[in-house]
Write an enzyme that holds these catalytic residues in place. Structure first.
Site, PDB file in Angstrom:
ATOM      1  N   HIS A 122       0.868  -1.171   0.000  1.00 50.24           N
ATOM      2  CA  HIS A 122       0.000   0.000   0.000  1.00 50.24           C
ATOM      3  C   HIS A 122       0.916   1.235   0.000  1.00 50.24           C
ATOM      4  O   HIS A 122       2.036   1.183   0.510  1.00 50.24           O
ATOM      5  CB  HIS A 122      -0.826  -0.049   1.293  1.00 50.24           C
ATOM      6  CG  HIS A 122      -1.876   0.989   1.412  1.00 50.24           C
ATOM      7  ND1 HIS A 122      -1.617   2.264   1.865  1.00 50.24           N
ATOM      8  CD2 HIS A 122      -3.203   0.943   1.169  1.00 50.24           C
ATOM      9  CE1 HIS A 122      -2.745   2.953   1.890  1.00 50.24           C
ATOM     10  NE2 HIS A 122      -3.722   2.178   1.468  1.00 50.24           N
ATOM     11  N   ASP A 199       3.123  -4.450   7.946  1.00 50.16           N
ATOM     12  CA  ASP A 199       1.893  -3.682   7.784  1.00 50.16           C
ATOM     13  C   ASP A 199       0.739  -4.659   7.969  1.00 50.16           C
ATOM     14  O   ASP A 199       0.448  -5.464   7.086  1.00 50.16           O
ATOM     15  CB  ASP A 199       1.887  -3.045   6.383  1.00 50.16           C
ATOM     16  CG  ASP A 199       0.549  -2.414   6.044  1.00 50.16           C
ATOM     17  OD1 ASP A 199      -0.410  -2.561   6.822  1.00 50.16           O
ATOM     18  OD2 ASP A 199       0.468  -1.767   4.985  1.00 50.16           O
ATOM     19  N   GLN A 202      -4.431  -5.229   6.947  1.00 40.88           N
ATOM     20  CA  GLN A 202      -5.421  -6.180   6.421  1.00 40.88           C
ATOM     21  C   GLN A 202      -5.280  -7.566   7.034  1.00 40.88           C
ATOM     22  O   GLN A 202      -5.959  -8.498   6.592  1.00 40.88           O
ATOM     23  CB  GLN A 202      -5.306  -6.274   4.887  1.00 40.88           C
ATOM     24  CG  GLN A 202      -5.485  -4.969   4.161  1.00 40.88           C
ATOM     25  CD  GLN A 202      -6.913  -4.399   4.253  1.00 40.88           C
ATOM     26  OE1 GLN A 202      -7.836  -5.049   4.744  1.00 40.88           O
ATOM     27  NE2 GLN A 202      -7.090  -3.167   3.786  1.00 40.88           N
ATOM     28  N   LYS A 225     -10.533  -0.564  10.752  1.00 43.48           N
ATOM     29  CA  LYS A 225     -10.710  -1.732   9.882  1.00 43.48           C
ATOM     30  C   LYS A 225     -11.073  -2.975  10.691  1.00 43.48           C
ATOM     31  O   LYS A 225     -11.127  -4.078  10.169  1.00 43.48           O
ATOM     32  CB  LYS A 225      -9.425  -1.999   9.096  1.00 43.48           C
ATOM     33  CG  LYS A 225      -9.102  -0.918   8.057  1.00 43.48           C
ATOM     34  CD  LYS A 225      -7.905  -1.328   7.243  1.00 43.48           C
ATOM     35  CE  LYS A 225      -7.279  -0.197   6.450  1.00 43.48           C
ATOM     36  NZ  LYS A 225      -8.112   0.342   5.398  1.00 43.48           N
ATOM     37  N   CYS A 371      -4.937   2.568  -3.502  1.00 40.46           N
ATOM     38  CA  CYS A 371      -3.659   3.058  -2.961  1.00 40.46           C
ATOM     39  C   CYS A 371      -2.545   2.024  -3.143  1.00 40.46           C
ATOM     40  O   CYS A 371      -1.687   1.865  -2.263  1.00 40.46           O
ATOM     41  CB  CYS A 371      -3.766   3.440  -1.490  1.00 40.46           C
ATOM     42  SG  CYS A 371      -5.020   4.646  -1.140  1.00 40.46           S
TER      43      CYS A 371
END
Ligand code: C6P
Length: 412
Positions: A122, A199, A202, A225, A371
């Site tokens: 991302h 990261d 997700q 999220k 993104c």
């Protein structure tokens, strides 16, 4: 497994009628909906406990501080961290990654050093490192993505060397849902004494995570999220590493002592211990309270169950999408290799047109580059339409999505 009816009853927004249809919310990778428990926790905080933290001896400030600190403890438990001192509250994943890039970049990266990122990232795990490399003169190495959408681990092993200081990778792609083998990547990074940042935007909302088992140094994720409010996110940092890092933002609460000399213009400052060293200024207290409630909600369901439910939905969606003639799906076909994200294009339609047509059926999906422009360029795709799932989505909703796509294909 999970009690879908009970869960759906906790989300007032799911009762909405949009464009004449019952809402189907398939844009969970962008942000999830909030259960009534989280909404009430935030309202309750503002109604009964609102005050500043770490700044008052009065009762309300003590209550707010207790709520704020215990939210750190909840987040620590959720990801297997040792305790509150490893959990820095930030605005979102983006700020968490920027914190590491700026703090390590400004104070310890030099020309000759290298930072390894990937073509799957991302933009929030690309741009901060790019900015810092321009400022400090270190080099970025970018790991290739294979045509099936998985990370090229051989290329990663080639690009990690004795010059590597940081390996920063996505755990799960927000476009393809591909899950990266973070444990193996951590091993490769640690063999050359580099740090690994993951990261987790997700992954943390969708699967059980244990930072000690993964053996990672930093993990970034966003509350919004995972059923929490916007404006609150987490940077996990290993205790000894955070303890040795200089702050990124300066201001109140992140210091132990500040002395200023009006003659010389010099300041002598000692910094507070982590996590407060990295939380300058009045923080998002209500956001932290909401995040803690979201974590309790997810823990009650069980992250194993969240993962199983999403795997089932992805597997069912991929199977049903085979009925479509003009729709191309991206990423690995094996549902075991991906989490709850399905990106696709309908022949003859731009991704935004597809999303707008789905919207007319009451189905919310995202379209565009998500993104992640380098990933789209790697796969030679302009843009994609993306459906992404969460705990309240159902197979019946997938059926409506497939029937809508069949009709869309007829007019495309
Ligand atoms: N992806 C999406 O629709 P923030 O915006 O800071 O909460 O999260 C940034 C971010 C970082 N990494 C990954 C893998 C992400 O997916 C995201 C957010 C959203 O895909 C908004 S662009």
């Amino acid at each position: 497994m999970i009690d879908l009816e009970r869960i759906r009853g906790d989300f007032p927004i799911l009762d909405r009628i949009v464009n004449g249809h019952k809402l189907v919310y398939f844009d969970n990778a962008a942000t999830t909906q909030k259960p009534i428990q989280v909404i009430n926790a935030i309202v309750d905080y503002y109604k009964f406990h609102n005050s500043n933290v770490h700044r008052g001896v009065h009762t309300l400030s003590q209550e707010a501080t207790e709520l704020y600190e215990s939210a750190h403890e909840e987040a620590a438990k959720f990801i297997g961290a040792e305790g509150l001192e490893e959990i820095v509250f930030v605005k979102n994943t983006t700020e968490a990654i920027n914190l590491v890039a700026y703090s390590l970049g400004m104070w310890s990266l030099e020309p000759g050093d290298e930072v390894v990122i990937t073509a799957m990232d991302h933009h929030s795990n690309i741009v901060p490192w790019h900015l810092m490399s321009e400022l400090k003169g270190f080099k970025l190495r970018i790991v290739r993505v294979k045509q099936d959408g998985t990370l090229d681990l051989e290329d990663l092993a080639d690009k990690v060397s004795s010059k590597t200081r940081i390996v920063a990778v996505p755990h799960v792609s927000n476009v393809l849902g591909v899950v990266n083998d973070v444990k193996s990547i951590a091993k490769i990074a640690h063999e050359v004494d580099a740090l690994i940042l993951v990261d987790g935007a997700q992954s943390v909302p969708h699967m059980p995570i244990d930072v000690r088992d993964l053996d990672i140094d930093f993990l970034a994720f966003s509350g919004h999220k995972m059923l929490g409010p916007t404006g609150i996110g987490v940077l996990y940092g290993r205790r000894d590493i955070l303890g040795s890092m200089r702050p990124f933002l300066g201001g109140g609460d992140m210091i132990s002592e500040v002395h200023s000399d009006v003659e010389t213009g010099k300041c002598t400052i000692t910094y507070n211990a982590p996590p407060w060293r990295f939380e300058a200024g009045t923080p998002n207290i209500a956001g932290a309270v909401g995040l803690a409630e979201a974590i309790r909600y997810l823990r009650n369901i069980g992250m194993e169950n969240v993962l199983l439910h999403e795997r089932d939905l992805v597997e069912y969606t991929l199977r049903r999408m085979e009925e479509l003639g003009k729709t191309h799906v991206y990423g690995p076909r094996d549902p075991g290799k991906r989490l709850g994200v399905v990106s696709f294009n309908v022949e003859g339609l731009d991704s935004h047109e597809t999303a707008m047509m789905l919207d007319s059926y009451g189905i919310m999906v995202r379209s565009g580059l998500h993104c992640a422009q380098p990933l789209h360029e790697t796969l030679s795709i302009q843009t994609t339409t993306r459906a992404s799932f969460y705990i309240y989505n159902t197979r019946e909703e997938v059926d409506r999505f497939i029937e809508a796509l069949k009709e869309i294909e007829m007019v495309a």
